[in-house]
Every structure is written in C-alpha cells, then in structure tokens.
Design a protein around this motif. Structure first.
Motif, PDB file in Angstrom:
ATOM      1  N   ALA A  13       0.807  -1.224   0.000  1.00  0.00           N
ATOM      2  CA  ALA A  13       0.000   0.000   0.000  1.00  0.00           C
ATOM      3  C   ALA A  13       0.845   1.281   0.000  1.00  0.00           C
ATOM      4  CB  ALA A  13      -0.961   0.013   1.192  1.00  0.00           C
ATOM      5  N   ILE A  14       2.115   1.130  -0.370  1.00  0.00           N
ATOM      6  CA  ILE A  14       2.944   2.332  -0.497  1.00  0.00           C
ATOM      7  C   ILE A  14       2.847   2.810  -1.939  1.00  0.00           C
ATOM      8  CG2 ILE A  14       5.279   3.291  -0.358  1.00  0.00           C
ATOM      9  CD1 ILE A  14       5.878   0.958   1.621  1.00  0.00           C
ATOM     10  N   GLN A  15       2.501   4.050  -2.123  1.00  0.00           N
ATOM     11  CA  GLN A  15       2.394   4.592  -3.472  1.00  0.00           C
ATOM     12  C   GLN A  15       3.380   5.735  -3.634  1.00  0.00           C
ATOM     13  OE1 GLN A  15      -1.777   5.534  -4.026  1.00  0.00           O
ATOM     14  NE2 GLN A  15      -1.976   3.633  -5.214  1.00  0.00           N
ATOM     15  N   VAL A  16       4.062   5.728  -4.772  1.00  0.00           N
ATOM     16  CA  VAL A  16       4.996   6.817  -5.058  1.00  0.00           C
ATOM     17  C   VAL A  16       4.419   7.633  -6.200  1.00  0.00           C
ATOM     18  CG1 VAL A  16       7.310   7.400  -5.858  1.00  0.00           C
ATOM     19  CG2 VAL A  16       6.971   5.485  -4.281  1.00  0.00           C
ATOM     20  N   HIS A  17       4.294   8.915  -5.988  1.00  0.00           N
ATOM     21  CA  HIS A  17       3.766   9.772  -7.042  1.00  0.00           C
ATOM     22  C   HIS A  17       4.931  10.396  -7.798  1.00  0.00           C
ATOM     23  CE1 HIS A  17      -0.203   9.271  -5.428  1.00  0.00           C
ATOM     24  NE2 HIS A  17       0.217   9.665  -4.224  1.00  0.00           N
ATOM     25  N   ALA A  18       5.165   9.904  -9.000  1.00  0.00           N
ATOM     26  CA  ALA A  18       6.234  10.487  -9.807  1.00  0.00           C
ATOM     27  C   ALA A  18       5.767  11.830 -10.379  1.00  0.00           C
ATOM     28  CB  ALA A  18       6.616   9.538 -10.928  1.00  0.00           C
ATOM     29  N   LEU A  19       4.494  11.897 -10.689  1.00  0.00           N
ATOM     30  CA  LEU A  19       3.904  13.165 -11.130  1.00  0.00           C
ATOM     31  C   LEU A  19       2.626  13.370 -10.328  1.00  0.00           C
ATOM     32  CD1 LEU A  19       4.102  13.073 -15.043  1.00  0.00           C
ATOM     33  CD2 LEU A  19       5.554  14.384 -13.477  1.00  0.00           C
ATOM     34  N   SER A  20       2.441  14.567  -9.831  1.00  0.00           N
ATOM     35  CA  SER A  20       1.198  14.801  -9.103  1.00  0.00           C
ATOM     36  C   SER A  20       0.491  16.033  -9.663  1.00  0.00           C
ATOM     37  CB  SER A  20       1.463  14.962  -7.600  1.00  0.00           C
ATOM     38  OG  SER A  20       2.846  14.991  -7.327  1.00  0.00           O
ATOM     39  N   GLY A  21      -0.286  15.804 -10.669  1.00  0.00           N
ATOM     40  CA  GLY A  21      -1.138  16.843 -11.210  1.00  0.00           C
ATOM     41  C   GLY A  21      -0.408  17.882 -12.034  1.00  0.00           C
ATOM     42  N   VAL A  22       0.104  17.464 -13.172  1.00  0.00           N
ATOM     43  CA  VAL A  22       0.836  18.391 -14.040  1.00  0.00           C
ATOM     44  C   VAL A  22      -0.067  18.827 -15.192  1.00  0.00           C
ATOM     45  CG1 VAL A  22       2.784  18.618 -15.631  1.00  0.00           C
ATOM     46  CG2 VAL A  22       3.072  17.409 -13.466  1.00  0.00           C
ATOM     47  N   SER A  23      -0.162  20.132 -15.412  1.00  0.00           N
ATOM     48  CA  SER A  23      -0.945  20.648 -16.532  1.00  0.00           C
ATOM     49  C   SER A  23      -0.124  21.678 -17.290  1.00  0.00           C
ATOM     50  CB  SER A  23      -2.225  21.327 -16.026  1.00  0.00           C
ATOM     51  OG  SER A  23      -3.002  20.431 -15.295  1.00  0.00           O
ATOM     52  N   PHE A  24      -0.116  21.573 -18.596  1.00  0.00           N
ATOM     53  CA  PHE A  24       0.554  22.589 -19.425  1.00  0.00           C
ATOM     54  C   PHE A  24       0.143  22.357 -20.856  1.00  0.00           C
ATOM     55  CE2 PHE A  24       3.246  18.910 -19.436  1.00  0.00           C
ATOM     56  CZ  PHE A  24       3.749  18.823 -20.725  1.00  0.00           C
ATOM     57  N   SER A  25       0.472  23.295 -21.728  1.00  0.00           N
ATOM     58  CA  SER A  25       0.239  23.048 -23.135  1.00  0.00           C
ATOM     59  C   SER A  25       1.361  23.677 -23.941  1.00  0.00           C
ATOM     60  CB  SER A  25      -1.130  23.566 -23.567  1.00  0.00           C
ATOM     61  OG  SER A  25      -1.077  24.958 -23.693  1.00  0.00           O
ATOM     62  N   ILE A  26       1.640  23.110 -25.084  1.00  0.00           N
ATOM     63  CA  ILE A  26       2.719  23.578 -25.951  1.00  0.00           C
ATOM     64  C   ILE A  26       2.135  23.847 -27.329  1.00  0.00           C
ATOM     65  CG2 ILE A  26       4.896  22.952 -27.065  1.00  0.00           C
ATOM     66  CD1 ILE A  26       5.539  21.281 -24.562  1.00  0.00           C
ATOM     67  N   ASP A  27       2.440  25.020 -27.870  1.00  0.00           N
ATOM     68  CA  ASP A  27       1.908  25.390 -29.182  1.00  0.00           C
ATOM     69  C   ASP A  27       2.832  24.914 -30.287  1.00  0.00           C
ATOM     70  OD1 ASP A  27      -0.203  26.613 -27.995  1.00  0.00           O
ATOM     71  OD2 ASP A  27       0.673  28.632 -28.070  1.00  0.00           O
ATOM     72  N   ARG A  28       2.280  24.856 -31.464  1.00  0.00           N
ATOM     73  CA  ARG A  28       3.064  24.475 -32.629  1.00  0.00           C
ATOM     74  C   ARG A  28       4.208  25.462 -32.828  1.00  0.00           C
ATOM     75  NH1 ARG A  28       1.278  20.866 -35.684  1.00  0.00           N
ATOM     76  NH2 ARG A  28      -0.905  21.205 -35.123  1.00  0.00           N
ATOM     77  N   GLY A  29       5.404  24.947 -33.100  1.00  0.00           N
ATOM     78  CA  GLY A  29       6.540  25.812 -33.388  1.00  0.00           C
ATOM     79  C   GLY A  29       7.291  26.284 -32.154  1.00  0.00           C
ATOM     80  N   GLU A  30       6.847  25.871 -30.970  1.00  0.00           N
ATOM     81  CA  GLU A  30       7.555  26.290 -29.760  1.00  0.00           C
ATOM     82  C   GLU A  30       8.835  25.487 -29.565  1.00  0.00           C
ATOM     83  OE1 GLU A  30       5.739  27.952 -25.904  1.00  0.00           O
ATOM     84  OE2 GLU A  30       4.322  26.427 -26.590  1.00  0.00           O
TER      85      GLU A  30
END
Lengths: 256, 433
Positions: free
Chosen positions: A46-63
């Motif tokens: 029951a041990i959980q490791v969160h490698a990512l916890s709620g990541v939000s972003f966006s990348i536009d074309r050409g960035e």
C-alpha cells in the motif's frame, strides 16, 4: 486493414472521451495539451509513489521548450508520457488532437511513429545498421515502400550535413555525427514534435554546441522541439523553460 | 464540438498509411533482413543451433531416398520375374522363420512328373517352364585356365527363355532337341563372356562346367545387377542334362506365365488345386509346396519398408523437437541480448506484431537454413549411398524436409517472439547490452 482498425479504435476512443464532456480537446495551434497528469507507482504494501502529481501545461506548434529539473524531479516520467512511451495513471494528454492517455500499446506505437521524433542521450542507433538504414527505420514501421523510403532518409541525412556518411555504421562515426544521425531519424517522418532527452549529455562541449545549433535551425524551420535536460546552459537555448520539481511544475518561464 | 472535426481527420491520416498497401510487406522484408544479418554475424552459433534440425532433415530425406531407390529397384529387378509369372516351388517365399521350419519338415520337392502333370492339366496358360539350380561354392566353370566359382549353374526347359527377363543376344537358346537328347550345350550370361571371351567369339567354344565339357550355343543380353549382385553371372544347360549329370532329385521351380494379370489368381488357384489333388493333401492341411509371385515379394517389401519408415518418423520427430527446443533457447537468448534494440524499434513505432514478426521470421529463417543444410547433406549422403547401393532423392522428400523444418522454426519461435513483443519500451530502452 489492420492499420485502419487501429485508426478506427483511436477515433472511437476519442469520440467516447469527447462525448463524456468532462475534457476539453485542445484548439488549433496546440500540439501538446496535458491536463492534471498523475503518474503513480505501487511499491507494494500500500505504499504509493507519485512520480507526477497533477501536471498541466500546453505547448503550441513551433515552440522550443525545455523541461528542466534535477534527477528524481519526475522529468523522465514526464518525458515518457510526452513521448507516448507510457500512459498517465490519471489525467488527460493530447498530442496533436490524439487523446493519448486512452490508447493501447499498438496505438501508442502508431502515435510514436507518426507524431514523435526521439533524440536520446545515448543516441540509440542500431549498431549493425548503416546511418541510412537507421534513419529508414521509422519509415519502415509506417510501411513506406523502399524507393520512397531511401529518398526520404537520404534527404533527412542531407539536412543534418551527413550526406557523405550515409553508408557508415555508427561505430565508424564520431559522437556528434551519431547524434546528427539520430536527429535525422527523428525528423524523417515529419513528426509533430521532436523530443530530445539530454541530447548533449554524451558529447563534449563543442560538439554539444554544434547539436544545439542544429536544434536552433530546426526550430527556425518551424519544428516543435521539446528538450529534457538538467543543465542550465542547454536549457538556455530554448525559448521557454518548464521547471519540474517533486512531480509538479515549479515554474514556466519564457526566455528570449 | 469543433474537436470532432479534428479527430475525424485521423482515420484519413491512417488511410494514407495503409494506402501504401505494402505496410506488412515492408516490415516483413525488414524482418528478413534482420534474420539474415543475425545468421551472418553469428555463423558458428547459428550452425550449432541448427545441428538438430540439420540432422533431422537429412535423416528424413536420406531414408526416404533410400526407400524410394529400393522401391524403384525392387519394381525393376527382383519383382520382375517376368510379366504375369508365378512360380510353383518347394517353399513359399517370404514367410516367417517358424513357418519355414514347419514347411521344411513337411514340404515335398517338385518333381519332373509334377511339372509334366501341370503342363498337361493346367488350362490356358501362355507358357510353362521349369528350372533347377543349386547355389554352391563347389560350382566351377573353366575355360583355358580361367576359373569362375560363383556362376549360377541351372538346368532349364527350352520354354524358359520366353518366361523370364532374359533375351538372346547372339546364337540361340536351349532347344527342344537339346532337351530331348540331353545335349552338352550351354547358354551363358554376359559376365561369363567378359571373363572367358573378352575378345573372342564365344559361340561354339567349349567350357568346363563342374568338370564336364559344354559347347556354348548362345549368349544372353546384359541385364545388370540387383543390390550389387550381378544378374549376368549364369550358365544354363538343358534341364535333362542337368538332372542326368548334376542333381537328379533336385526340386524344380515351375514357372507358369498367365496371359494377363486378371488370369493370374485363377491360374494360381488351379495350379494349387491340381497339385494338392495329385499329392493327396487332406482338405484341412496347408499346402506342402509354395506358390510364389512378384506380389509375394512386394507385400513383404512393403511391410518391411513400412516398419522402417515408421521408425524413421519417430527418430526424426525426436530430432526435430530437440532441434526446435535448441532454437527456442537461442531465440530467448537473442531476445535478451537485443532488448535494447527492441526498445529502440518500439520507440520508433514498431508495434507488437512487428517485433513478433521479426523474431518469428528469424526463427523460421534459421530453421529453414538448417533444413537447407540438411537437404544438401542428404543429397551428398544419398549420392554416396547410391554409389554402393541404391538411393534416389524424390522431390517430395526435399519439400517435406524444408516444410517440416520451417514448421519447427515457426512453432518454437512463437514463444520467444511473444516475449520480445511484450517488452515494455521504457524498460527495454534502459536495458544496456
């Protein structure tokens, strides 16, 4: 037939998700949209490791974006998700209108083939194959006939100034040349993004600069680049830096 | 809702991928390329891996070839007593040892009177003849200081020339007149001519057969040899002369020729009934003589070859399974060794079935190469066997060998290939080889 079946399922999955109404698909000009991505590993008991916890972003074309963070920050996990090598435990990830977070293994393979060009720290070239054949590989898996394939692969190698080294095997090439073969391979299928993981990590400074120069050229030509690194000097080449720490986005800054 | 328009464009993009139509073919060709490359870089390893399949294929083909060769041979030589001929003789051929022991106590030799009786009473045969011969090391044939000890000396009726597979090359056969007058004449095979008269006309010359002088009246056409035993090494004299000087009470072989194959059985039955009646064999008792036909030999032959073939199938199956397991083992090692490569391929868009295909094809190509080497080996062995004995490689044996070895490669390649296809791309990429 089978390939169409893949496509069919991709479409159905996405329509199902879209009709569920909770998630908002990205608009035009957006290549990557990540919404509340979680990656959790069960370590047993029951041990959980969160490698990512709620990541939000966006990348536009050409960035030209660098994802930066120390080791253990979750940036490798994030890179695997962006590169469609893995799927998130929770959250939604769109790559060029494909809702990747819902796809099966083979559908992910299809997306990797069509939409992503990888450049790895250790080059990851097939040692027994010539530069040309290495660059051909993504085209082979997209089922392109040999004649077109050779033409396109040779073109890609010409773009990275390796026209005269096409028939050499990786062990006959310098580190910089190998990485340029890898870049040509990443470019050859006209992907939506080029995803580079520590591309200069195995190169000396001068060669590293040469590769970064090549990336700048690709950026100028309109390609979308995502660079994963822990080095400030390298990240500084990008025009936007996303700092990751402890599985969250710490800072998202534009550099010009 | 506008997102629907965008997602709908996806199948179109996929359509482009499949419109090339050659997708599966392209990845299959890549798989062949990898397989040949792997064979090329690991020549010794591959060869050792394939030994089982090589031996299995070679064994199968050699045995099939030898059986095939012998079948042709039997049909050509042994079984060819002459067309539609059966032989009434003291013993039934090709029976078990027990049966033979019984027959040896009970069976009576065929007498000249019995031959005459059959000749008189059998209805509607084409030809009938009798011959007597004895194999003995004491037989000797001499001509001007040359001696032959192994020639078959037989006494024959004049009709024998029309029944067997011998033909007159020069001179004449034994005539009725020779037969009646117990003439001291002989008809000789080609080996005798080669030995005694290499450059001289043999007709009219006198040779000594077991010390008695015989005049050569005819020479037979060359027949050839069966299992290394020459068929041309004979001296034939009139049966009457033979009985008078050499073996008066020797059992005869009565050769009866029917008009056609349909008549054979009826004629055999008639001969059996006549002889049983004459010998007063009680109703319940078995024949105390034998009636033999080509079919007798062919039946025995088929039974024998059937057992040999069954045994071969068993041995080949064991070899193939062992060979297959060795291939599976090496393929598993190959998957482990190339985990990183699999990771690279997967990151570039190889699907499970592409990786699966790659390893299955490698396994099949390897096994098929083993089969190919087996075929070559079999051709060489068969050629050598043919030199001493007889062997003819049938095309079917080659096809069966190649198909079987490919099937083994396919079957034993599936598990390792599936292991490879199942690999997680991230873990595979992080595995360093």
């Amino acid at each position: 037939m089978s390939k169409e079946r893949d496509g069919q399922t991709i479409m159905e999955t996405q329509m199902a998700s879209a009709s569920s109404g909770e998630l908002q698909a990205p608009g035009d000009g957006v290549v990557i949209k990540a919404e509340n991505l979680w990656k959790t590993y069960d370590m047993g008991e029951a041990i959980q490791v969160h490698a990512l916890s709620g990541v939000s972003f966006s990348i536009d074309r050409g960035e030209y974006v660098a994802i930066m963070g120390p080791s253990g920050s979750g940036k490798s996990t994030l890179m695997n998700l962006i590169g469609c090598l893995d799927t998130p435990s929770r959250g939604a990830y769109w790559l060029n209108t494909h809702l990747v977070s819902e796809l099966s293994d083979d559908q992910l393979a299809y997306i990797r083939n069509k939409e992503i060009g990888f450049v790895f720290q250790t080059f990851n070239l097939l040692s027994r194959a010539s530069a040309l054949h290495n660059v051909e590989l993504p085209l082979i898996y997209s089922g392109m006939p040999q004649k077109d394939r050779l033409e396109k692969a040779a073109d890609a190698l010409r773009k990275v100034d390796l026209a005269d080294r096409m028939h050499h095997k990786p062990n006959e090439l310098s580190g910089g040349q190998r990485q340029r073969v890898a870049v040509a391979r990443a470019l050859v299928n006209n992907p939506s993004i080029i995803l580079a993981d520590e591309p200069t990590g195995n190169l000396d400074t001068a060669t590293g600069e040469e590769i970064m120069g090549l990336f700048e050229r690709l950026h100028q030509a309109g390609n979308t680049l995502v660079l994963v690194t822990h080095e400030h000097d390298i990240a500084a080449h990008a025009h936007r830096i996303i700092h990751v720490r402890d599985g969250r986005i710490e800072r998202d800054e534009r550099v010009d | 809702m506008s997102s629907f328009g965008q997602t709908a464009s996806l199948p179109h993009a996929l359509g482009v991928r499949s419109k090339t139509g050659s997708g599966a073919w392209v990845t299959t060709r890549e798989a062949f390329w990898i397989a040949l490359e792997a064979l090329r870089t690991h020549k010794l390893r591959s060869f050792l891996t394939l030994l089982g399949v090589v031996i299995a294929t070679a064994t199968l083909i050699v045995v099939m070839s030898v059986i095939n060769g012998m079948n042709l041979y039997i049909a050509d030589h042994i079984a060819n007593l002459g067309a539609n001929v059966f032989i009434v003789s003291k013993y039934q051929w090709a029976q078990g040892y027990e049966a033979w022991l019984k027959a040896r106590r009970r069976n009576q030799p065929i007498r000249v009177e019995e031959f005459e009786f059959l000749k008189e009473n059998l209805s509607g045969y084409k030809n009938i003849g009798a011959a007597a011969s004895m194999w003995s090391d004491d037989n000797s044939t001499r001509y001007q200081g040359h001696v032959l000890y192994n020639a078959e000396i037989s006494g024959d009726t004049p009709s024998m020339i029309d029944i067997g597979n011998q033909k007159v090359e020069s001179g004449r056969y034994i005539t009725d007149s020779d037969y009646q007058h117990e003439s001291m004449v002989c008809f000789i095979g080609h080996d005798i001519v080669d030995e005694f008269f290499p450059s001289v006309e043999p007709i009219g010359k006198e040779i000594l057969v077991n010390g008695l002088p015989f005049r050569v009246v005819g020479v037979a056409e060359k027949i050839g040899s069966t299992f290394g035993q020459s068929e041309d090494n004979f001296v034939q004299i009139p049966l009457t002369t033979y009985r008078k000087y050499f073996a008066p009470r020797l059992s005869l072989d009565v050769n009866v020729q029917a008009y056609d194959a349909q008549q054979m059985l009826a004629l055999e039955d008639e001969a059996r009934a006549l002889l049983r009646a004459r010998r007063h064999v009680p109703y319940r008792e078995a024949d105390n003589f034998g009636i033999n036909a080509s079919q007798t030999i062919m039946d025995l032959w088929d039974r024998l070859m059937g057992s040999i073939f069954a045994l071969t199938i068993g041995i080949v199956a064991v070899f193939m399974v062992v060979g297959g397991i060795v291939i599976m083992n090496i393929m598993l090692a190959s998957v482990t060794e190339r985990t990183h490569e699999i990771g690279i391929r997967k990151s570039l868009g190889a699907r499970r079935r592409d990786i699966m295909m790659q390893f299955v094809i490698e396994s099949v190509v390897m096994a098929c190469a083993g089969g190919g080497i087996g075929v070559l080996l079999a051709l060489i062995v068969s050629e050598i066997v043919d030199h001493f004995w007889t062997s003819t490689v049938p095309l079917s044996a080659v096809l069966v060998g190649l198909t079987l070895s490919s099937a083994v490669g396919l079957f034993f390649g599936i598990y390792p290939a599936n292991q490879a296809a199942k690999l997680d791309p991230i873990e595979a990429l992080h595995t360093e080889n």
